[in-house]
Scaffold this active site. Structure first.
Site, PDB file in Angstrom:
ATOM      1  N   ASP A  46      60.876 -15.344   8.634  1.00 54.42           N
ATOM      2  CA  ASP A  46      62.134 -14.717   9.021  1.00 54.42           C
ATOM      3  C   ASP A  46      62.912 -15.668   9.931  1.00 54.42           C
ATOM      4  O   ASP A  46      62.864 -15.560  11.153  1.00 54.42           O
ATOM      5  CB  ASP A  46      61.842 -13.382   9.726  1.00 54.42           C
ATOM      6  CG  ASP A  46      63.110 -12.636  10.125  1.00 54.42           C
ATOM      7  OD1 ASP A  46      64.191 -12.988   9.629  1.00 54.42           O
ATOM      8  OD2 ASP A  46      63.005 -11.695  10.946  1.00 54.42           O
ATOM      9  N   ASP A  85      77.247 -16.727   3.078  1.00 55.55           N
ATOM     10  CA  ASP A  85      78.370 -17.646   3.278  1.00 55.55           C
ATOM     11  C   ASP A  85      79.679 -16.889   3.097  1.00 55.55           C
ATOM     12  O   ASP A  85      79.704 -15.671   2.980  1.00 55.55           O
ATOM     13  CB  ASP A  85      78.266 -18.822   2.311  1.00 55.55           C
ATOM     14  CG  ASP A  85      78.151 -18.377   0.848  1.00 55.55           C
ATOM     15  OD1 ASP A  85      78.403 -17.183   0.563  1.00 55.55           O
ATOM     16  OD2 ASP A  85      77.806 -19.215   0.003  1.00 55.55           O
ATOM     17  N   HIS A 104      69.593 -14.883   6.915  1.00 54.85           N
ATOM     18  CA  HIS A 104      70.628 -15.915   6.802  1.00 54.85           C
ATOM     19  C   HIS A 104      71.966 -15.285   6.423  1.00 54.85           C
ATOM     20  O   HIS A 104      72.253 -15.042   5.249  1.00 54.85           O
ATOM     21  CB  HIS A 104      70.187 -16.932   5.734  1.00 54.85           C
ATOM     22  CG  HIS A 104      71.120 -18.070   5.543  1.00 54.85           C
ATOM     23  ND1 HIS A 104      70.927 -19.310   6.121  1.00 54.85           N
ATOM     24  CD2 HIS A 104      72.260 -18.191   4.806  1.00 54.85           C
ATOM     25  CE1 HIS A 104      71.884 -20.130   5.751  1.00 54.85           C
ATOM     26  NE2 HIS A 104      72.714 -19.474   4.948  1.00 54.85           N
ATOM     27  N   GLU A 147      68.135 -15.202   2.650  1.00 54.73           N
ATOM     28  CA  GLU A 147      69.532 -14.886   2.345  1.00 54.73           C
ATOM     29  C   GLU A 147      69.573 -13.720   1.367  1.00 54.73           C
ATOM     30  O   GLU A 147      68.653 -13.524   0.566  1.00 54.73           O
ATOM     31  CB  GLU A 147      70.239 -16.109   1.761  1.00 54.73           C
ATOM     32  CG  GLU A 147      71.758 -15.975   1.726  1.00 54.73           C
ATOM     33  CD  GLU A 147      72.447 -17.291   1.401  1.00 54.73           C
ATOM     34  OE1 GLU A 147      73.663 -17.392   1.662  1.00 54.73           O
ATOM     35  OE2 GLU A 147      71.783 -18.212   0.888  1.00 54.73           O
TER      36      GLU A 147
END
Length: 490
Positions: A463, A80, A411, A472
């Site tokens: 995956d 993020d 991710h 992540e």
């Protein structure tokens, strides 16, 4: 020797033999290089001319402007675009710890400067965040609004709200952890940049005082952090900061503090070491100081208690205790489904460091009636790192960019979208989901060195970008792993 103990010993050595035979093809030097490259891919702010991850661009250049402070720089937490101060400070503490313990290994592999650069980038941001003795900014960006969008950091249109703790809104845990980061980093920079080390140490002392003068959990002051990195308490951060300050200064004020706090709690026997639970780290550094005879009252039975509790963490972790840490069928230590490898990396730093502490005085680890040599401790560390790097039932490296098979849809916003340098047009909040998050194709950018959360308890891994629990790669995974890889690359 009783038959059960003999069988346990035979299994133990068979386990090590398997991994000794299997690790020969692992290039730890390359893994070390990539583990440090990862930090460059996570950089926020104005990128330097030395930037090696070229698909990244400048981002978040106005962070802190909502409160009139400069909070540019630092690292995005994971896949993020939020900067969470609590886990970031732990990442810097463990990165510094690895540099301190394995400096010569890093030098021999020509990675010492890169390790210091990674540490400085994080510490510079944390220094800027500490705007006054009793004011510390602990988050930039809002996790909820950020997670509603799939945007490159260079494109962000989500709020960049900055959050702080102060005397009226305390945060002893995050202040204590940041103090520990500064104190540890001051040791890591002491020889190469003594002035910078002094600056770090001054801030460490101020934050330690702030944490103690105004007790309180930071998520009570910064509710935006509650659902993401809430703290379970701050007594461990008090001692974590104190032990690093003593390590950095040899000031008896801090050893007296530890003795006073230790009379109430030495942490007990812990099941893991993490950004939220620092007790094993406290116990390990106290053991190191005890071995080095640096504590003023080296015979204080409290120091033995800290060390004993650390041993009771290590023995079950290396499968030599009475209630061992769970292992997958393929030989992976297993703690929990969400980012399991963060606990592996942190535990392996503890074990590798303690192995060398023992070796320095010709001592062994005693797990009940079984003696474990420092060499065997390092072999166990090696087995877990080998699993991460591809010696596992899937034959997959869980470090992105390492080996022939690794997660290609992990991710991560920036990696999953075209580089802003090749496609400068704005990719909007929801457009990113439609075009890239849900794409079946591999990420267009390789974030070398990112260590993902890892497989489940049965060695299974999916995956996929939506599988954030497994795919992540937060900075807390790489912080402790740098030192471990340096040790194995020697």
């Amino acid at each position: 020797m009783a038959l059960p103990n003999l069988l346990l010993l035979l299994c133990f050595h068979c386990f090590f033999l398997f991994f000794i035979q299997s690790h020969s093809s692992i290039d730890y030097s390359q893994a070390l290089t990539k583990s440090l490259l990862f930090f460059e891919g996570q950089r926020s702010g104005k990128l330097p001319s030395s930037q090696r991850i070229q698909w990244r661009g400048d981002s978040a250049l106005k962070d802190g402007s909502d409160n009139g402070v400069n909070l540019t720089g630092g690292y995005y937490d994971a896949g993020d675009n939020v900067k969470f101060g609590f886990p970031l400070a732990f990442t810097m503490t463990t990165l510094a710890w690895g540099i301190i313990e394995f400096e010569q290994n890093l030098v021999s592999k020509n990675e010492f400067d890169h390790a210091q650069e990674a540490l400085r980038w994080g510490c510079d941001y944390l220094l800027n965040a500490h705007v006054a003795p009793d004011v510390l900014y602990v988050e930039v960006g809002d996790g909820f609004s950020d997670h509603e969008c799939w945007m490159r950091p260079e494109d962000m249109t989500t709020p960049r709200t900055s959050y702080s703790v102060d005397a009226a809104h305390p945060g002893s845990d995050v202040a204590g952890e940041t103090s520990a980061a500064f104190a540890a980093a001051s040791i890591a920079f002491r020889k190469s940049d003594p002035h910078y080390a002094d600056v770090l140490l001054d801030h460490a002392k101020q934050l330690f005082q702030f944490a103690n003068d105004y007790p309180g959990s930071y998520q009570d002051s910064v509710t935006a952090a509650t659902k993401f990195y809430a703290s379970s308490g701050f007594e461990d951060e008090y001692q974590w900061a104190a032990v690093w300050l003593f390590h950095a200064t040899d000031d008896q004020t801090y050893s007296d503090y530890l003795a006073n706090k230790g009379s109430t709690s030495t942490g007990g026997v812990r099941s893991l070491f993490s950004w939220d639970d620092k007790w094993v780290g406290v116990q390990t550094i106290i053991s190191k100081l005890k071995i080095e005879q640096r504590l003023d009252d080296n015979q204080n039975p409290l120091w033995d208690k800290y060390e004993s509790e650390m041993v009771q963490f290590i023995c079950p972790t290396i499968q030599r205790g009475n209630n061992n840490v769970q292992m997958s069928p393929g030989g992976m230590l297993w703690w929990q489904p969400w980012n399991n490898f963060q606990y592996t990396a942190a535990a392996m730093l503890v074990i590798a460091a303690h192995a060398d502490h023992l070796n320095s005085v010709g001592a062994n680890l005693q797990c009940d009636s079984v003696t474990v040599t420092p060499g065997e401790l390092i072999e166990f560390v090696q087995s877990q790192v080998d699993y991460i790097l591809g010696v596992n039932p899937k034959g997959m490296s869980y470090m992105v960019g390492f080996g022939s098979t690794y997660p290609v849809k992990f991710h991560h916003r920036g990696a999953s979208m075209p580089s802003i340098k090749s496609d400068p047009a704005l990719i909007g909040c929801k457009d990113g989901f439609e075009k890239y998050f849900y794409s079946d194709g591999p990420n267009p950018n390789v974030l070398d060195g990112a260590v993902v959360g890892g497989p489940d308890a049965n060695d299974q891994f999916e995956d996929q970008r939506y599988n954030f629990q497994q795919s992540e790669g937060p900075t807390v995974n790489n912080g402790p792993l740098v030192g471990v890889l340096a040790r194995l690359a020697s």
